[in-house]
Design an enzyme around this catalytic site. Structure first.
Site: not given
Ligand code: PAF
Length: 288
Positions: A34, A39-40, A151, A153, A180, A188, A190
Protein backbone atom coordinates in the site's frame (compact mmCIF):
# COMPACT_ATOMS: atom_id res chain seq x y z
CA UNK A 1 -16.36 9.36 -20.07
CA UNK A 2 -16.26 5.64 -19.22
CA UNK A 3 -17.31 4.81 -15.66
CA UNK A 4 -14.61 3.19 -13.53
CA UNK A 5 -15.35 -0.38 -12.55
CA UNK A 6 -14.23 -0.99 -8.98
CA UNK A 7 -12.02 -4.03 -8.57
CA UNK A 8 -13.47 -6.96 -6.68
CA UNK A 9 -12.10 -6.69 -3.16
CA UNK A 10 -11.51 -9.84 -1.10
CA UNK A 11 -9.82 -10.24 2.24
CA UNK A 12 -9.86 -13.96 2.93
CA UNK A 13 -7.99 -16.65 0.99
CA UNK A 14 -11.15 -18.73 0.30
CA UNK A 15 -12.90 -15.78 -1.33
CA UNK A 16 -9.71 -15.10 -3.28
CA UNK A 17 -9.68 -18.71 -4.55
CA UNK A 18 -13.29 -18.38 -5.72
CA UNK A 19 -12.72 -15.07 -7.51
CA UNK A 20 -9.42 -16.26 -8.99
CA UNK A 21 -11.28 -19.14 -10.68
CA UNK A 22 -13.42 -16.61 -12.55
CA UNK A 23 -10.52 -14.60 -14.02
CA UNK A 24 -9.85 -15.12 -17.70
CA UNK A 25 -6.66 -15.14 -19.74
CA UNK A 26 -3.13 -14.76 -18.39
CA UNK A 27 -3.09 -13.40 -14.85
CA UNK A 28 -0.52 -10.86 -13.66
CA UNK A 29 0.03 -9.98 -10.01
CA UNK A 30 1.50 -6.91 -8.34
CA UNK A 31 2.20 -7.31 -4.62
CA UNK A 32 2.15 -4.15 -2.53
CA UNK A 33 2.18 -2.94 1.04
CA UNK A 34 0.00 0.00 0.00
CA UNK A 35 0.84 3.71 0.34
CA UNK A 36 0.87 3.59 -3.44
CA UNK A 37 2.98 5.97 -5.51
CA UNK A 38 3.86 6.26 -9.20
CA UNK A 39 6.34 3.38 -8.85
CA UNK A 40 3.46 1.06 -7.96
CA UNK A 41 1.39 2.49 -10.82
CA UNK A 42 4.25 1.64 -13.21
CA UNK A 43 4.13 -1.97 -11.94
CA UNK A 44 0.35 -2.12 -12.43
CA UNK A 45 0.60 -0.68 -15.95
CA UNK A 46 3.33 -3.16 -16.91
CA UNK A 47 1.22 -5.94 -15.43
CA UNK A 48 -1.72 -4.83 -17.56
CA UNK A 49 0.38 -5.18 -20.73
CA UNK A 50 1.23 -8.77 -19.77
CA UNK A 51 -1.99 -10.05 -18.24
CA UNK A 52 -5.58 -10.13 -19.38
CA UNK A 53 -6.44 -9.97 -15.66
CA UNK A 54 -4.52 -8.07 -12.99
CA UNK A 55 -4.53 -8.96 -9.30
CA UNK A 56 -3.07 -6.54 -6.74
CA UNK A 57 -2.30 -7.51 -3.18
CA UNK A 58 -2.38 -5.01 -0.33
CA UNK A 59 -0.80 -6.24 2.88
CA UNK A 60 1.70 -4.71 5.29
CA UNK A 61 3.52 -7.91 6.10
CA UNK A 62 4.52 -7.99 9.79
CA UNK A 63 7.00 -10.84 9.15
CA UNK A 64 9.37 -8.55 7.26
CA UNK A 65 9.70 -5.93 10.01
CA UNK A 66 12.18 -6.32 12.86
CA UNK A 67 11.14 -5.52 16.45
CA UNK A 68 12.70 -2.03 16.27
CA UNK A 69 11.55 -1.24 12.75
CA UNK A 70 8.74 0.91 11.39
CA UNK A 71 5.84 -1.59 11.17
CA UNK A 72 3.57 0.62 13.31
CA UNK A 73 4.45 3.85 11.52
CA UNK A 74 4.55 2.34 8.02
CA UNK A 75 2.14 4.53 6.01
CA UNK A 76 -1.33 3.03 5.65
CA UNK A 77 -3.60 4.72 3.10
CA UNK A 78 -6.12 1.98 2.31
CA UNK A 79 -8.92 4.09 0.82
CA UNK A 80 -6.52 6.00 -1.46
CA UNK A 81 -4.90 2.71 -2.47
CA UNK A 82 -8.24 1.13 -3.37
CA UNK A 83 -9.13 4.22 -5.43
CA UNK A 84 -5.78 3.97 -7.24
CA UNK A 85 -6.39 0.27 -7.98
CA UNK A 86 -9.78 1.24 -9.45
CA UNK A 87 -8.21 3.97 -11.63
CA UNK A 88 -5.65 1.42 -12.87
CA UNK A 89 -8.51 -1.00 -13.64
CA UNK A 90 -7.18 -3.75 -11.45
CA UNK A 91 -9.56 -6.71 -11.62
CA UNK A 92 -9.11 -8.23 -8.18
CA UNK A 93 -7.61 -6.85 -4.95
CA UNK A 94 -6.55 -9.19 -2.17
CA UNK A 95 -6.20 -7.21 1.06
CA UNK A 96 -6.16 -9.68 3.96
CA UNK A 97 -5.67 -8.88 7.62
CA UNK A 98 -2.73 -10.56 9.36
CA UNK A 99 -5.20 -12.98 11.00
CA UNK A 100 -6.65 -13.91 7.60
CA UNK A 101 -3.27 -14.50 5.99
CA UNK A 102 -1.62 -16.12 9.02
CA UNK A 103 -4.60 -17.73 10.84
CA UNK A 104 -2.34 -19.84 13.07
CA UNK A 105 -0.21 -16.81 13.99
CA UNK A 106 3.21 -15.94 12.61
CA UNK A 107 4.33 -19.00 10.61
CA UNK A 108 7.03 -21.16 12.16
CA UNK A 109 8.09 -22.43 8.75
CA UNK A 110 9.65 -19.66 6.64
CA UNK A 111 11.56 -19.50 3.39
CA UNK A 112 15.31 -19.39 4.05
CA UNK A 113 16.87 -16.88 1.64
CA UNK A 114 20.32 -18.47 2.00
CA UNK A 115 23.60 -16.52 1.99
CA UNK A 116 22.26 -13.87 -0.41
CA UNK A 117 19.68 -12.99 2.21
CA UNK A 118 22.20 -12.26 4.94
CA UNK A 119 24.17 -9.57 3.10
CA UNK A 120 23.30 -5.89 2.41
CA UNK A 121 19.62 -5.47 3.44
CA UNK A 122 19.71 -8.86 5.14
CA UNK A 123 22.73 -7.86 7.26
CA UNK A 124 21.05 -4.61 8.34
CA UNK A 125 17.61 -6.17 8.77
CA UNK A 126 17.97 -9.74 10.11
CA UNK A 127 14.98 -11.89 9.16
CA UNK A 128 13.78 -9.36 6.58
CA UNK A 129 14.12 -11.62 3.55
CA UNK A 130 12.71 -14.65 5.41
CA UNK A 131 9.61 -12.52 5.89
CA UNK A 132 9.55 -11.18 2.33
CA UNK A 133 10.05 -14.54 0.63
CA UNK A 134 7.53 -16.26 2.90
CA UNK A 135 4.79 -13.77 2.07
CA UNK A 136 5.73 -13.67 -1.63
CA UNK A 137 5.56 -17.48 -1.81
CA UNK A 138 2.17 -17.48 -0.07
CA UNK A 139 0.85 -14.76 -2.36
CA UNK A 140 2.09 -16.66 -5.43
CA UNK A 141 0.31 -19.82 -4.26
CA UNK A 142 -2.89 -17.95 -3.46
CA UNK A 143 -3.08 -15.77 -6.58
CA UNK A 144 -1.62 -18.36 -9.03
CA UNK A 145 -0.35 -15.76 -11.53
CA UNK A 146 1.35 -16.34 -14.88
CA UNK A 147 3.59 -13.32 -14.18
CA UNK A 148 4.50 -11.29 -11.10
CA UNK A 149 5.93 -7.76 -11.23
CA UNK A 150 8.52 -6.35 -8.81
CA UNK A 151 10.33 -3.00 -8.78
CA UNK A 152 14.07 -2.81 -9.44
CA UNK A 153 14.38 -0.31 -6.58
CA UNK A 154 14.30 -3.33 -4.25
CA UNK A 155 17.00 -5.01 -6.30
CA UNK A 156 18.05 -7.57 -3.69
CA UNK A 157 14.40 -8.52 -3.15
CA UNK A 158 13.92 -8.95 -6.91
CA UNK A 159 17.09 -11.07 -7.12
CA UNK A 160 15.99 -13.28 -4.24
CA UNK A 161 12.44 -13.70 -5.58
CA UNK A 162 13.96 -14.81 -8.90
CA UNK A 163 16.24 -17.24 -7.04
CA UNK A 164 13.34 -18.66 -5.03
CA UNK A 165 11.25 -19.16 -8.18
CA UNK A 166 14.15 -20.97 -9.87
CA UNK A 167 15.11 -23.04 -6.80
CA UNK A 168 11.52 -24.13 -6.06
CA UNK A 169 10.54 -24.66 -9.74
CA UNK A 170 7.65 -22.22 -9.43
CA UNK A 171 5.73 -21.82 -12.65
CA UNK A 172 5.62 -18.02 -12.81
CA UNK A 173 7.49 -15.39 -14.77
CA UNK A 174 9.13 -12.72 -12.60
CA UNK A 175 9.32 -9.33 -14.30
CA UNK A 176 11.54 -6.52 -12.99
CA UNK A 177 10.28 -2.98 -13.59
CA UNK A 178 12.65 0.04 -13.69
CA UNK A 179 12.66 2.42 -10.73
CA UNK A 180 10.49 5.52 -11.03
CA UNK A 181 12.26 8.69 -9.84
CA UNK A 182 11.39 12.21 -8.77
CA UNK A 183 12.67 15.36 -10.54
CA UNK A 184 16.03 15.18 -8.70
CA UNK A 185 16.49 11.43 -9.13
CA UNK A 186 15.15 10.34 -5.72
CA UNK A 187 13.67 6.85 -6.12
CA UNK A 188 9.98 6.80 -5.26
CA UNK A 189 9.31 5.01 -2.00
CA UNK A 190 6.37 4.88 0.38
CA UNK A 191 8.79 5.99 3.10
CA UNK A 192 9.67 9.27 1.31
CA UNK A 193 6.55 10.82 2.83
CA UNK A 194 8.26 10.70 6.25
CA UNK A 195 11.00 13.13 5.10
CA UNK A 196 10.76 16.76 6.16
CA UNK A 197 11.75 19.39 3.53
CA UNK A 198 15.44 19.50 4.59
CA UNK A 199 15.68 15.72 4.70
CA UNK A 200 13.93 15.54 1.34
CA UNK A 201 16.61 17.79 -0.17
CA UNK A 202 19.38 15.64 1.34
CA UNK A 203 17.72 12.44 0.10
CA UNK A 204 18.50 13.46 -3.48
CA UNK A 205 22.15 12.71 -2.76
CA UNK A 206 21.50 8.94 -2.86
CA UNK A 207 20.75 9.00 -6.57
CA UNK A 208 23.44 11.67 -7.12
CA UNK A 209 25.94 9.27 -5.53
CA UNK A 210 24.84 6.48 -7.86
CA UNK A 211 25.13 8.82 -10.86
CA UNK A 212 28.64 9.88 -9.76
CA UNK A 213 29.56 6.21 -9.45
CA UNK A 214 28.19 5.47 -12.91
CA UNK A 215 30.12 8.39 -14.38
CA UNK A 216 33.35 6.97 -12.93
CA UNK A 217 32.77 3.52 -14.46
CA UNK A 218 35.36 4.12 -17.17
CA UNK A 219 38.01 4.46 -14.41
CA UNK A 220 37.33 1.05 -12.84
CA UNK A 221 35.59 -0.42 -9.79
CA UNK A 222 37.56 1.40 -7.08
CA UNK A 223 36.87 4.77 -8.71
CA UNK A 224 33.13 3.99 -8.81
CA UNK A 225 33.06 3.42 -5.04
CA UNK A 226 35.18 6.51 -4.34
CA UNK A 227 33.09 8.82 -6.50
CA UNK A 228 29.81 7.64 -4.97
CA UNK A 229 31.17 7.74 -1.41
CA UNK A 230 32.41 11.32 -1.91
CA UNK A 231 28.87 12.51 -2.71
CA UNK A 232 27.43 10.81 0.38
CA UNK A 233 30.20 12.02 2.70
CA UNK A 234 29.50 15.60 1.63
CA UNK A 235 25.94 15.30 2.96
CA UNK A 236 26.08 15.56 6.75
CA UNK A 237 22.49 14.43 7.49
CA UNK A 238 22.98 11.08 5.78
CA UNK A 239 24.15 8.04 7.76
CA UNK A 240 25.27 5.48 5.19
CA UNK A 241 24.41 1.90 6.03
CA UNK A 242 26.16 0.38 3.01
CA UNK A 243 27.47 1.38 -0.38
CA UNK A 244 28.31 -1.78 -2.28
CA UNK A 245 29.44 -2.58 -5.79
CA UNK A 246 28.47 -6.08 -6.93
CA UNK A 247 27.93 -8.07 -10.07
CA UNK A 248 24.31 -8.25 -11.36
CA UNK A 249 23.64 -11.35 -9.19
CA UNK A 250 24.99 -9.54 -6.08
CA UNK A 251 28.28 -11.46 -6.14
CA UNK A 252 31.73 -9.80 -6.02
CA UNK A 253 32.09 -6.90 -8.48
CA UNK A 254 33.38 -7.83 -11.93
CA UNK A 255 36.72 -6.47 -13.19
CA UNK A 256 34.83 -5.12 -16.21
CA UNK A 257 31.33 -5.20 -17.67
CA UNK A 258 27.97 -4.79 -15.97
CA UNK A 259 27.85 -4.20 -12.22
CA UNK A 260 25.31 -2.91 -9.64
CA UNK A 261 25.94 -0.16 -7.15
CA UNK A 262 23.62 -0.42 -4.14
CA UNK A 263 23.16 2.08 -1.35
CA UNK A 264 21.19 2.19 1.89
CA UNK A 265 21.19 5.20 4.19
CA UNK A 266 19.29 6.68 7.08
CA UNK A 267 18.09 10.26 6.98
CA UNK A 268 16.71 11.07 10.40
CA UNK A 269 14.61 8.04 11.25
CA UNK A 270 13.85 7.19 7.61
CA UNK A 271 15.83 4.45 5.92
CA UNK A 272 16.06 4.61 2.12
CA UNK A 273 17.61 2.30 -0.47
CA UNK A 274 18.51 2.72 -4.13
CA UNK A 275 20.69 1.09 -6.79
CA UNK A 276 21.90 1.56 -10.35
CA UNK A 277 23.52 -0.34 -13.18
CA UNK A 278 27.20 0.55 -13.60
CA UNK A 279 29.27 -0.21 -16.70
CA UNK A 280 32.86 -0.88 -15.64
CA UNK A 281 35.34 -0.30 -18.40
CA UNK A 282 38.06 -2.84 -19.15
CA UNK A 283 38.65 -5.89 -21.29
CA UNK A 284 38.85 -9.63 -20.81
CA UNK A 285 42.62 -9.32 -21.04
CA UNK A 286 42.65 -6.80 -18.17
CA UNK A 287 43.44 -3.12 -17.92
CA UNK A 288 41.18 -0.18 -18.57
O1 PAF B 1 8.22 -4.67 -2.00
C1 PAF B 1 7.27 -4.72 -1.19
O2 PAF B 1 6.43 -3.81 -1.12
C2 PAF B 1 7.13 -5.92 -0.26
O3 PAF B 1 8.38 -6.39 0.16
C3 PAF B 1 6.29 -7.06 -0.86
C4 PAF B 1 6.93 -7.64 -2.11
C5 PAF B 1 4.90 -6.53 -1.20
C6 PAF B 1 6.15 -8.19 0.17
O4 PAF B 1 5.51 -7.76 1.32
Amino acid sequence: MTALRSPILVTDPHALARERELLSGPVAVVMTMGALHDGHLALLRQARTRGASVIATLFVNPLQFGPNEDFDSYPRTREDDLAAFAREQVDLVFAPSAAELYPAGPPGVRVDPGPLGTMLEGASRPGFFHGVLTVVLKMLHLTRPDAAFFGEKDYQQLTLVRAMVADFDLDVEIVGVPTVREYDGLALSSRNRHLDPDQRRSAGSLSRALAAGAAAGHLGAAAVQEAAAAVLTAEPCIAVDYLALTDPQLGPPPAYGEARLLVAARIGSTRLIDNAVIAIAGTATGGD
